[in-house]
Design an enzyme around this catalytic site. Structure first.
Site, PDB file in Angstrom:
ATOM      1  N   TYR A  15       0.811  -1.299  -0.086  1.00 36.30           N
ATOM      2  CA  TYR A  15      -0.102   0.102   0.057  1.00 36.30           C
ATOM      3  C   TYR A  15       0.946   1.193  -0.044  1.00 36.30           C
ATOM      4  O   TYR A  15       0.490   2.235   0.780  1.00 36.30           O
ATOM      5  CB  TYR A  15      -1.087   0.097   1.060  1.00 36.30           C
ATOM      6  CG  TYR A  15      -0.471  -0.619   2.548  1.00 36.30           C
ATOM      7  CD1 TYR A  15       0.279   0.200   3.320  1.00 36.30           C
ATOM      8  CD2 TYR A  15      -0.885  -1.773   2.880  1.00 36.30           C
ATOM      9  CE1 TYR A  15       0.686  -0.184   4.512  1.00 36.30           C
ATOM     10  CE2 TYR A  15      -0.665  -2.267   4.128  1.00 36.30           C
ATOM     11  CZ  TYR A  15       0.288  -1.566   4.947  1.00 36.30           C
ATOM     12  OH  TYR A  15       0.967  -2.059   6.171  1.00 36.30           O
ATOM     13  N   CYS A  47      12.902 -10.774  -6.651  1.00 35.87           N
ATOM     14  CA  CYS A  47      12.671 -10.755  -8.208  1.00 35.87           C
ATOM     15  C   CYS A  47      11.122 -10.168  -8.417  1.00 35.87           C
ATOM     16  O   CYS A  47      10.380 -10.964  -9.055  1.00 35.87           O
ATOM     17  CB  CYS A  47      12.766 -12.044  -8.607  1.00 35.87           C
ATOM     18  SG  CYS A  47      14.300 -12.736  -8.289  1.00 35.87           S
ATOM     19  N   TYR A 104       4.539  -3.644  11.424  1.00 37.71           N
ATOM     20  CA  TYR A 104       4.000  -4.615  10.057  1.00 37.71           C
ATOM     21  C   TYR A 104       5.213  -4.833   9.100  1.00 37.71           C
ATOM     22  O   TYR A 104       4.896  -4.828   7.756  1.00 37.71           O
ATOM     23  CB  TYR A 104       2.818  -3.799   9.399  1.00 37.71           C
ATOM     24  CG  TYR A 104       1.697  -3.541  10.341  1.00 37.71           C
ATOM     25  CD1 TYR A 104       0.725  -4.752  10.542  1.00 37.71           C
ATOM     26  CD2 TYR A 104       1.502  -2.478  10.758  1.00 37.71           C
ATOM     27  CE1 TYR A 104      -0.225  -4.434  11.484  1.00 37.71           C
ATOM     28  CE2 TYR A 104       0.357  -2.131  11.775  1.00 37.71           C
ATOM     29  CZ  TYR A 104      -0.520  -3.093  12.255  1.00 37.71           C
ATOM     30  OH  TYR A 104      -1.466  -2.951  12.779  1.00 37.71           O
TER      31      TYR A 104
HETATM   32  C1  LIG Z   1      -9.138  -4.920  14.830  1.00 36.86           C
HETATM   33  C2  LIG Z   1      -7.982  -4.113  14.603  1.00 36.86           C
HETATM   34  N1  LIG Z   1      -7.628  -3.507  16.025  1.00 36.86           N
HETATM   35  C3  LIG Z   1      -6.452  -2.758  15.976  1.00 36.86           C
HETATM   36  C4  LIG Z   1      -5.639  -2.819  14.814  1.00 36.86           C
HETATM   37  C5  LIG Z   1      -4.397  -1.878  14.865  1.00 36.86           C
HETATM   38  O1  LIG Z   1      -4.204  -0.934  13.957  1.00 36.86           O
HETATM   39  P1  LIG Z   1      -2.930   0.100  14.129  1.00 36.86           P
HETATM   40  O2  LIG Z   1      -1.831  -0.459  14.253  1.00 36.86           O
HETATM   41  O3  LIG Z   1      -2.970   0.925  12.938  1.00 36.86           O
HETATM   42  O4  LIG Z   1      -3.010   0.778  15.464  1.00 36.86           O
HETATM   43  C6  LIG Z   1      -6.044  -3.367  13.507  1.00 36.86           C
HETATM   44  C7  LIG Z   1      -5.043  -3.409  12.386  1.00 36.86           C
HETATM   45  O5  LIG Z   1      -5.538  -3.623  11.113  1.00 36.86           O
HETATM   46  C8  LIG Z   1      -7.277  -4.077  13.541  1.00 36.86           C
HETATM   47  O6  LIG Z   1      -7.645  -4.781  12.407  1.00 36.86           O
END
Ligand SMILES: Cc1ncc(COP(=O)(O)O)c(C=O)c1O
Length: 423
Positions: free
Chosen positions: A320, A352, A381
């Site tokens: 993204y 690749c 992430y």
């Molecule tokens: C249900 C839920 N809670 C919390 C989060 C955490 O999000 P962030 O890392 O943006 O705080 C996510 C992220 O995908 C989520 O899906």
């Protein structure tokens, strides 16, 4: 002067532990946890916070989060196992996810998790059956889709109408599910949950969701269901560079909580106990990733700086177009190099795929093969989304603080790559 992280010279880290290397300053993580306690939990009675482990999960971060007194949000049997293997108290764990298996639900209930966030009506019968088997009353929240289009990339927006996550606000399904769940003694339906999306920089989307959810709470109360707990999700943004001012949690939570309190008063509702589940806001800015520059390719319109990692350790640009900034660790303050006025500089990986990019259009000083660069703001992430694409062993994770460094996840070896495989 070399770049230091947590008081440790980054060039020494690269030499000692190799690259690519995820490096976390646990002092920054602890400061974020403290900010949550001081500005949110202390201010709003009954409130709590669960770290969204998907942002960065390992046994060592579990210990930090436990010591800091927060809860943990997990979304799979594997995350739950990791948490329990590091002695995290199960009652402070909530289990989320839109496609939980029977085995995962059984594991969660058997382990005694504090809350299960229900995303589909079919889950309830399984939770109830497991709870009866283990002689427990399982607390659950129902995840709803607030119908808010969050101001973020579509791949990390989750609260819009039509999302795969949660129960739609409209229609009978949510009401029917609540009614059915309330009739089951082994279930304690404590309230609702929503998550609007991620990497947000102002509270407007959460506030829009609160407006819609409080109206729902009013209607549900009229039908006999009291929302005692409301999970407002996470999504608080992470900046891309340490010279930028970090997002203040109070800048989100004060207006969100004020609106929640106001709306509840207006509708004659008791304000529910608020829960948040931030992920990236806790770990993203604490993390950098160190890479070695393998080679530099100067083409007429673009300079490619190719490093010894890429989308295998950080797929976020490919997924993204996540933004990053990087510096050369031996000259972090050197001015950005511009080959011939406006040359596009792209920091790319060794995988690749042409989409294997870490930073498109990077502003970075002149580099040479062998230089070590640090990608800022890469604590969320990245390790948790890493893969072994192209049979690249996963990189190591190091925690640093107060001038000391320790490996908390070992670098994978070639032997690890083939473990469990037969010919
Ligand atoms: C249900 C839920 N809670 C919390 C989060 C955490 O999000 P962030 O890392 O943006 O705080 C996510 C992220 O995908 C989520 O899906």
């Amino acid at each position: 002067m070399h770049l230091t992280w947590g008081g440790v010279d980054c060039l020494e880290l690269a030499e000692k532990f190799g690259t690519p290397l995820y490096v976390y300053d646990t002092g920054i993580i602890k400061a974020r946890c403290r900010e949550i306690r001081d500005t949110f939990i202390a201010r709003w009675p009954g409130s709590s916070a669960h770290y969204a482990a998907k942002a960065f999960m390992s046994r060592a971060i579990v210990r930090v989060i436990d010591a800091e007194g927060l809860g943990l949000d997990v979304v799979s049997g594997g995350e739950l196992y990791t948490a329990l293997s590091a002695d995290f108290p199960p009652e402070r764990i909530e289990f989320n996810g839109n496609a939980k298996s029977r085995e995962e639900i059984d594991f969660a209930v058997r382990s005694g998790v504090g809350r299960i966030i229900v995303d589909h009506p079919d889950e309830l019968a399984i939770i109830a059956e497991c709870a009866k088997n283990y002689g427990r009353v399982q607390k659950v929240l129902l995840r709803v889709t607030p119908g808010v289009d969050a101001h973020t990339h579509s791949h990390i927006a989750t609260g819009q109408t039509g999302s795969k996550f949660g129960f739609p606000l409209e229609g009978a399904i949510l009401r029917d599910t609540i009614r059915a769940a309330k009739a089951v003694k082994a279930l304690d339906v404590a309230g609702l949950h929503f998550h609007v999306g991620s990497q947000l920089f102002d509270p407007q989307d959460h506030i829009s969701a609160v407006d819609r959810i409080t109206a729902l709470m009013r209607d549900l109360k009229a039908e006999g269901f009291i929302t005692r707990e409301l999970n407002l999700g996470g999504g608080f943004g992470a900046v891309v560079n340490p010279s930028m001012s970090p997002v203040k949690l109070s800048g989100f939570m004060n207006p969100i909580m004020s609106r929640l309190t106001e709306r509840c008063r207006e509708f004659g509702l008791e304000t529910p106990q608020a829960i948040i589940e931030p992920g990236r806001w806790i770990v993203s800015e604490a993390g950098i990733t160190l890479y070695r520059v393998e080679n530099i390719k100067e083409l007429p319109k673009v300079t490619y700086i190719a490093v010894n990692g890429g989308m295998s350790d950080n797929p976020r640009f490919a997924l993204y177009q996540a933004e990053y900034e990087a510096v050369c660790v031996s000259a972090p303050d050197a001015p950005a190099y511009d080959r011939d006025g406006g040359t596009h500089v792209s920091i790319v990986g060794k995988c690749c795929e042409s989409g294997d990019i870490l930073i498109d259009n990077a502003k970075i000083s002149r580099l040479e093969a062998g230089d070590i660069i640090a990608l800022y703001n890469s604590g969320a992430y990245t390790f948790s989304m890493s893969s072994r694409y192209n049979c690249l062993p996963r990189a190591a994770v190091v925690f640093v603080e107060g001038g000391k460094a320790r490996v908390v996840v070992e670098r994978e070896s070639y032997e690890d790559l083939v473990r469990g495989q037969s010919v």
